[in-house]
Design a protein around this motif. Sequence first.
Motif, short mmCIF file in Angstrom:
data_model
loop_
_atom_site.label_atom_id
_atom_site.label_comp_id
_atom_site.label_asym_id
_atom_site.label_seq_id
_atom_site.Cartn_x
_atom_site.Cartn_y
_atom_site.Cartn_z
N PHE A 126 0.75 -1.42 0.08
CA PHE A 126 0.17 -0.04 -0.08
C PHE A 126 1.03 1.26 -0.01
CE2 PHE A 126 -2.15 -3.28 2.13
CZ PHE A 126 -3.35 -3.30 1.71
N VAL A 127 0.71 2.11 -0.82
CA VAL A 127 1.41 3.36 -0.98
C VAL A 127 0.69 4.57 -1.15
CG1 VAL A 127 3.42 2.23 -2.08
CG2 VAL A 127 1.85 3.36 -3.46
N ASN A 128 0.76 5.64 -0.55
CA ASN A 128 0.21 6.81 -0.69
C ASN A 128 -1.23 6.69 -0.21
OD1 ASN A 128 2.38 8.58 -1.06
ND2 ASN A 128 2.41 8.35 -3.32
N GLU A 129 -2.19 7.19 -1.18
CA GLU A 129 -3.59 7.05 -0.61
C GLU A 129 -4.14 5.69 -0.57
OE1 GLU A 129 -3.51 6.68 -5.09
OE2 GLU A 129 -2.45 8.22 -3.55
N GLN A 130 -3.60 4.87 -0.89
CA GLN A 130 -3.89 3.44 -0.58
C GLN A 130 -3.88 2.73 0.83
OE1 GLN A 130 -1.15 1.00 -3.22
NE2 GLN A 130 -2.40 1.49 -5.11
N ALA A 131 -2.91 3.75 1.33
CA ALA A 131 -2.67 3.17 2.78
C ALA A 131 -3.58 3.79 3.92
CB ALA A 131 -1.20 3.82 3.03
N THR A 132 -4.79 3.36 3.89
CA THR A 132 -5.70 3.58 4.86
C THR A 132 -5.82 2.55 5.71
OG1 THR A 132 -7.48 2.09 3.84
CG2 THR A 132 -7.18 4.44 2.93
N LYS A 133 -6.22 2.84 7.17
CA LYS A 133 -6.18 1.95 8.15
C LYS A 133 -6.95 0.67 7.90
CE LYS A 133 -6.70 1.93 13.13
NZ LYS A 133 -6.94 2.60 14.36
N ALA A 134 -8.03 0.88 7.12
CA ALA A 134 -8.87 -0.26 6.80
C ALA A 134 -8.43 -1.35 6.11
CB ALA A 134 -10.38 0.17 6.32
N ALA A 135 -7.66 -0.75 5.16
CA ALA A 135 -6.86 -1.65 4.15
C ALA A 135 -5.85 -2.33 4.82
CB ALA A 135 -6.57 -0.94 2.82
N ILE A 136 -4.96 -1.60 5.69
CA ILE A 136 -3.93 -2.17 6.08
C ILE A 136 -4.46 -3.25 7.50
CG2 ILE A 136 -1.92 -1.85 7.81
CD1 ILE A 136 -1.86 0.99 6.36
N PHE A 141 6.02 -6.60 8.51
CA PHE A 141 5.40 -5.67 8.13
C PHE A 141 6.32 -4.49 8.07
CE2 PHE A 141 2.08 -3.07 10.60
CZ PHE A 141 1.90 -2.12 9.77
N THR A 142 6.37 -3.87 7.05
CA THR A 142 7.36 -2.57 7.09
C THR A 142 6.65 -1.38 6.55
OG1 THR A 142 7.70 -2.56 4.39
CG2 THR A 142 8.82 -4.20 5.64
N TYR A 143 7.05 -0.21 7.27
CA TYR A 143 6.23 0.95 7.17
C TYR A 143 7.29 2.23 7.11
CZ TYR A 143 4.18 5.32 8.75
OH TYR A 143 3.66 6.52 8.57
N ALA A 144 7.37 2.96 5.99
CA ALA A 144 7.90 4.18 5.88
C ALA A 144 7.05 5.43 5.82
CB ALA A 144 8.64 3.92 4.57
N GLY A 145 7.34 6.23 6.45
CA GLY A 145 6.43 7.56 6.39
C GLY A 145 6.66 8.08 7.93
N GLU A 193 2.69 6.87 20.75
CA GLU A 193 3.26 7.00 19.58
C GLU A 193 2.38 6.39 18.26
OE1 GLU A 193 5.91 7.94 22.24
OE2 GLU A 193 5.64 5.70 21.98
N PHE A 194 2.36 7.00 17.29
CA PHE A 194 1.78 6.43 16.13
C PHE A 194 2.09 6.59 14.76
CE2 PHE A 194 0.11 10.72 16.81
CZ PHE A 194 -0.29 11.21 15.65
N LEU A 195 1.66 5.71 13.81
CA LEU A 195 1.98 5.88 12.59
C LEU A 195 0.80 6.81 11.95
CD1 LEU A 195 2.55 2.23 11.67
CD2 LEU A 195 4.04 3.71 12.38
N GLU A 196 1.40 7.93 11.09
CA GLU A 196 0.39 8.69 10.59
C GLU A 196 0.08 8.29 9.12
OE1 GLU A 196 0.03 13.56 9.78
OE2 GLU A 196 1.02 12.65 11.61
N LEU A 197 -1.11 8.13 8.61
CA LEU A 197 -1.58 7.82 7.46
C LEU A 197 -1.88 9.06 6.57
CD1 LEU A 197 -3.30 4.29 8.40
CD2 LEU A 197 -0.89 4.81 7.75
N PRO A 198 -2.13 8.98 5.45
CA PRO A 198 -2.50 10.31 4.65
C PRO A 198 -3.90 10.70 4.86
CG PRO A 198 -1.67 8.58 3.08
CD PRO A 198 -2.06 7.76 4.56
N GLY A 199 -4.93 9.86 5.41
CA GLY A 199 -6.11 10.51 5.84
C GLY A 199 -6.09 11.36 7.10
N PHE A 200 -5.35 11.34 7.78
CA PHE A 200 -5.33 12.23 8.90
C PHE A 200 -4.86 13.58 9.10
CE2 PHE A 200 -3.14 13.52 13.12
CZ PHE A 200 -4.21 13.43 13.94
#
Length: 517
Positions: free
Chosen positions: A66-76, A95-99, A118-125
Amino acid sequence: MKGPREILLATGLIALPASVATAATSALVVGVDVYPHEVSLDGAVKDALDVAQALKAADVGPIRQFVNEQATKAAIRSAWIDLVAGATRGDTIVFTYAGHGAQMPELVAGSEEDGLDEFLELPGFDRARAEETASEIIVDNELSAWFAEAEAKGIHVLFVSDSCYSGGMNRSISGKTRLAPMVRAKVPPPSKEALSGAKVRDVELSQVTILAASLESQPTPEVVIGGEPRGALSWSFARALEGAADRDGDGRISRVELEDYVFSNVKLQSEALQVPNFTPQLARSDKEIVLSLPRSAKFGVAPTASGTKQTLKSPRETGWTGTLPLRVVGEMPDLANIGGDGMPYRWEAASGVFYTPNGDVAAEHVAPERLQGVVDKFILVDFLKALAAQSPGAVSLKPVKDIYFAGDRLNVEAPQGGYANMLVFNLANTGEAQLLDVQIAGSESHAFKLRDLEVVKPFGADHLVAIATNAPVDAIAAAFANSNLDAAALLRLLETRLEGSESTIAVQPLYTRGQGQ
């Protein structure tokens, strides 16, 4: 951050016992550059694609990406549930995350020693609408709950997160850091997963090993690698997966091999801006295996007549061009080997300051007649980095700092490593090459140590180089006796002698500055 709750802003690697080294491995890969409500990044998607390609080469599958807008919490979350459902005891999920990573006041009172989640920030936040968009962050406690789901089935989890949550630096860096601002606005009550994860203790996730991108006092910057912005940890991890970390050539990467490779290369590729941090600090056993490699591993080590020492390929096979992209501000001198793609170095004619692509001051008061020497020095450094990425050695500075000021004192040490010969030299910020030590086969070998070194002018970027090799070094050492030896001539000597040799290369960046600068 200390423990699984803080894994989201770190890189974790799960160690597999040798008995399950051939178990199935699947992966979930996330990379986000485009943040509509945040400062966007430049290299996170490249990191994700690079790691995904390396995982494919290592026969990992299925891979959910999942990259950019594909990276939603529901999808992940859905992908994670599917991977856990499809795995059996002894399997591994990567499980890898860059962002971006960030912090906020803890959602579950008393769950964090520092009072912060701490949290991972996805594009929709959107922090301006934190309550409405809070579904687009993945909180540390939620990750603990996810990992506990895998643990309950006996599944290993390998978590790689090239992100950060705090820290500062003394050096002036022109690139971006993977740190989003603190969220102070009210967010909804914690999810059931967060509540569940808050109860998970570190010892309950016994199959999780964490590798943080940086020490807690450091940020995680995007740095220039191969002419483009990248995460040093993701880049190094991808190369490790390709086989560069497999020092004994057995087709598997042990925890110890991974430590040696990642520590050396993150420091090297970030120009000493980052020092990774394992939790637990020591391997659970000397037989921990993190990944099995295919026969097609790009850099896999083949056994040689002297054992399993790495035989170095030409850096040109790995993308080194022998040129340096340079932007000149002011009158352009007549220079050789200038060109190539990627983010450029910069020299300002009026001030004489020479900058790296990261924005660091690499040299001061560089007159036009000295510029070629500085250019040649960095071409040589890039050559040595390309060798070190295949077979990293070790050289260390104590105390560890991202920059050293005038009058600071430090100690330097480099092990001999069981090779016949050893050569230690410094590439000064002026472009000069200075021999520090040489050990020839047949002589008494020992670790190189330089004590109580004082930082003095000229300031900028020096690079300490330690080469342990089974190739002859007599001619190289003799060349240092010539006062006219420059970086370009040293490059020619090393290129003809090190390519195809059994060697390890260590490069320790040393950035210095005057007091008050």
